[in-house]
Design a protein around this motif. Structure first.
Motif, PDB file in Angstrom:
ATOM      1  N   ARG A  77       0.823  -1.211   0.000  1.00 20.31           N
ATOM      2  CA  ARG A  77       0.000   0.000   0.000  1.00 20.31           C
ATOM      3  C   ARG A  77       0.857   1.261   0.000  1.00 20.31           C
ATOM      4  N   SER A  78       1.938   1.247   0.762  1.00 26.64           N
ATOM      5  CA  SER A  78       2.745   2.456   0.913  1.00 26.64           C
ATOM      6  C   SER A  78       3.655   2.732  -0.279  1.00 26.64           C
ATOM      7  N   VAL A  79       3.838   1.742  -1.167  1.00 26.22           N
ATOM      8  CA  VAL A  79       4.743   1.940  -2.308  1.00 26.22           C
ATOM      9  C   VAL A  79       4.016   1.957  -3.645  1.00 26.22           C
ATOM     10  N   ALA A  80       2.701   1.790  -3.623  1.00 29.83           N
ATOM     11  CA  ALA A  80       1.932   1.714  -4.875  1.00 29.83           C
ATOM     12  C   ALA A  80       1.946   3.053  -5.606  1.00 29.83           C
ATOM     13  N   GLY A  81       2.171   2.987  -6.922  1.00 29.66           N
ATOM     14  CA  GLY A  81       2.076   4.165  -7.751  1.00 29.66           C
ATOM     15  C   GLY A  81       0.635   4.450  -8.118  1.00 29.66           C
ATOM     16  N   PRO A  82       0.378   5.545  -8.830  1.00 26.62           N
ATOM     17  CA  PRO A  82      -0.999   5.934  -9.145  1.00 26.62           C
ATOM     18  C   PRO A  82      -1.730   4.948 -10.032  1.00 26.62           C
ATOM     19  N   ASP A  83      -1.006   4.100 -10.772  1.00 24.23           N
ATOM     20  CA  ASP A  83      -1.648   3.126 -11.653  1.00 24.23           C
ATOM     21  C   ASP A  83      -1.474   1.702 -11.132  1.00 24.23           C
ATOM     22  N   GLU A  84      -1.121   1.571  -9.849  1.00 33.13           N
ATOM     23  CA  GLU A  84      -0.898   0.245  -9.286  1.00 33.13           C
ATOM     24  C   GLU A  84      -1.946  -0.077  -8.220  1.00 33.13           C
ATOM     25  N   ILE A  85      -2.315  -1.353  -8.161  1.00 32.66           N
ATOM     26  CA  ILE A  85      -3.278  -1.820  -7.170  1.00 32.66           C
ATOM     27  C   ILE A  85      -2.545  -2.292  -5.927  1.00 32.66           C
ATOM     28  N   SER A  86      -3.135  -2.015  -4.774  1.00 34.31           N
ATOM     29  CA  SER A  86      -2.626  -2.492  -3.502  1.00 34.31           C
ATOM     30  C   SER A  86      -3.813  -2.984  -2.674  1.00 34.31           C
ATOM     31  N   LEU A  87      -3.579  -3.211  -1.384  1.00 35.40           N
ATOM     32  CA  LEU A  87      -4.663  -3.597  -0.490  1.00 35.40           C
ATOM     33  C   LEU A  87      -5.608  -2.432  -0.213  1.00 35.40           C
ATOM     34  N   SER A  88      -5.258  -1.258  -0.658  1.00 37.39           N
ATOM     35  CA  SER A  88      -6.084  -0.069  -0.443  1.00 37.39           C
ATOM     36  C   SER A  88      -7.369  -0.138  -1.270  1.00 37.39           C
ATOM     37  N   PRO A  89      -8.548  -0.130  -0.643  1.00 35.55           N
ATOM     38  CA  PRO A  89      -9.803  -0.099  -1.414  1.00 35.55           C
ATOM     39  C   PRO A  89      -9.890   1.118  -2.327  1.00 35.55           C
ATOM     40  N   ALA A  90      -9.364   2.252  -1.873  1.00 37.99           N
ATOM     41  CA  ALA A  90      -9.402   3.460  -2.707  1.00 37.99           C
ATOM     42  C   ALA A  90      -8.580   3.272  -3.970  1.00 37.99           C
TER      43      ALA A  90
END
Length: 259
Positions: A77-90
């Motif tokens: 979540r803390s390293v995701a770029g603007p076009d990358e998916i993470s555990l963040s629902p947003a």
């Protein structure tokens, strides 16, 4: 010990992986609850037509699983770029609105790890046991969907919880609320399940605010992910029910239809 299995009751509740092993035996349905953030992220992904493979850890094997299945791998979540998916629902909501994603490998040490464990055993639907992902966003819809199909059979609800720095389970109040929201309409509840329902009812008229005030919500806001807490607090906003089948969570048939 069998005394902790809550076998006398049709609606059961426990915490974490060990709790799942204790109360899932003989259950027809197992609901996994990890409000901040796995099951909330799962609800958003499945809402956008994404099949989700729950994975216990973000390591080389997760990348191999994603490559093997032609899936996207959620990054930290803390390293995701603007076009990358993470555990963040947003992040999932934002990226899925921009481009098509068919499959996602979603690592998480709590709800995802419990789901992966259940999928690796007997709870992948192959022997009549059905695992569903439950958040505050879909707890009401998931409860209706399960009750329609349970026909008096046993339902086990597992609150994933979080982790203390030493790796031990930290019971997370948001998962207690989510479990209670799901269990509220079920009868023949164990004492443990009754506690979850009572906790939910105590904040049911102010859940978004309570989420923001809870330790997990404050933690996410402090590291810049307050939007994830807001999305988790979209109580009853979706009728999507993620169901685990052959290792993947996919959108279930709507209430009134058989799978």
């Amino acid at each position: 010990m069998r005394v902790f299995g809550q076998e006398r009751y049709r609606a059961r509740f426990e915490w974490g992986l060990a709790g799942a092993e204790a109360v899932a035996a003989g259950a027809a349905f197992v609901a996994v609850v990890d409000v901040l953030s796995f099951t909330t992220a799962l609800s958003v992904a499945v809402e956008h037509g994404v099949a989700v493979l729950p994975y216990p850890w973000r390591d080389d094997s997760a990348a191999e699983a994603a490559a093997r299945h032609g899936a996207e791998l959620a990054v930290g979540r803390s390293v995701a770029g603007p076009d990358e998916i993470s555990l963040s629902p947003a992040a999932i909501r934002r990226v899925a609105a921009q481009r098509s994603i068919e499959r996602l490998v979603l690592p998480s040490p709590n709800g995802s790890a419990i789901s992966a464990h259940l999928a690796g055993g007997r709870a992948d639907g192959s022997d009549g046991v059905t695992v569903v992902g439950v958040s505050l966003r879909n707890a009401a819809a998931a409860a209706v969907w399960v009750r329609e199909r349970a026909a008096g059979r046993t339902v086990a609800v597992i609150a994933a919880g979080e982790r203390w720095p030493d790796g031990s389970l930290r019971p997370a109040v948001e998962d207690l609320w989510g479990a209670g929201a799901f269990l509220d309409g079920f009868g023949d509840r164990s004492p443990e399940a009754e506690v979850a329902v009572a906790a939910y009812r105590s904040v049911s008229d102010r859940l978004p605010e309570a989420l923001a005030e809870a330790g997990s919500g404050r933690e996410l806001a402090a590291i810049g992910f307050g939007d994830d807490v807001v999305i988790a607090g979209e109580v009853g906003s979706t009728d999507v029910v993620p169901v685990l089948h052959e290792g993947w969570y996919r959108r279930a048939a709507p209430t009134g239809e058989k799978r």
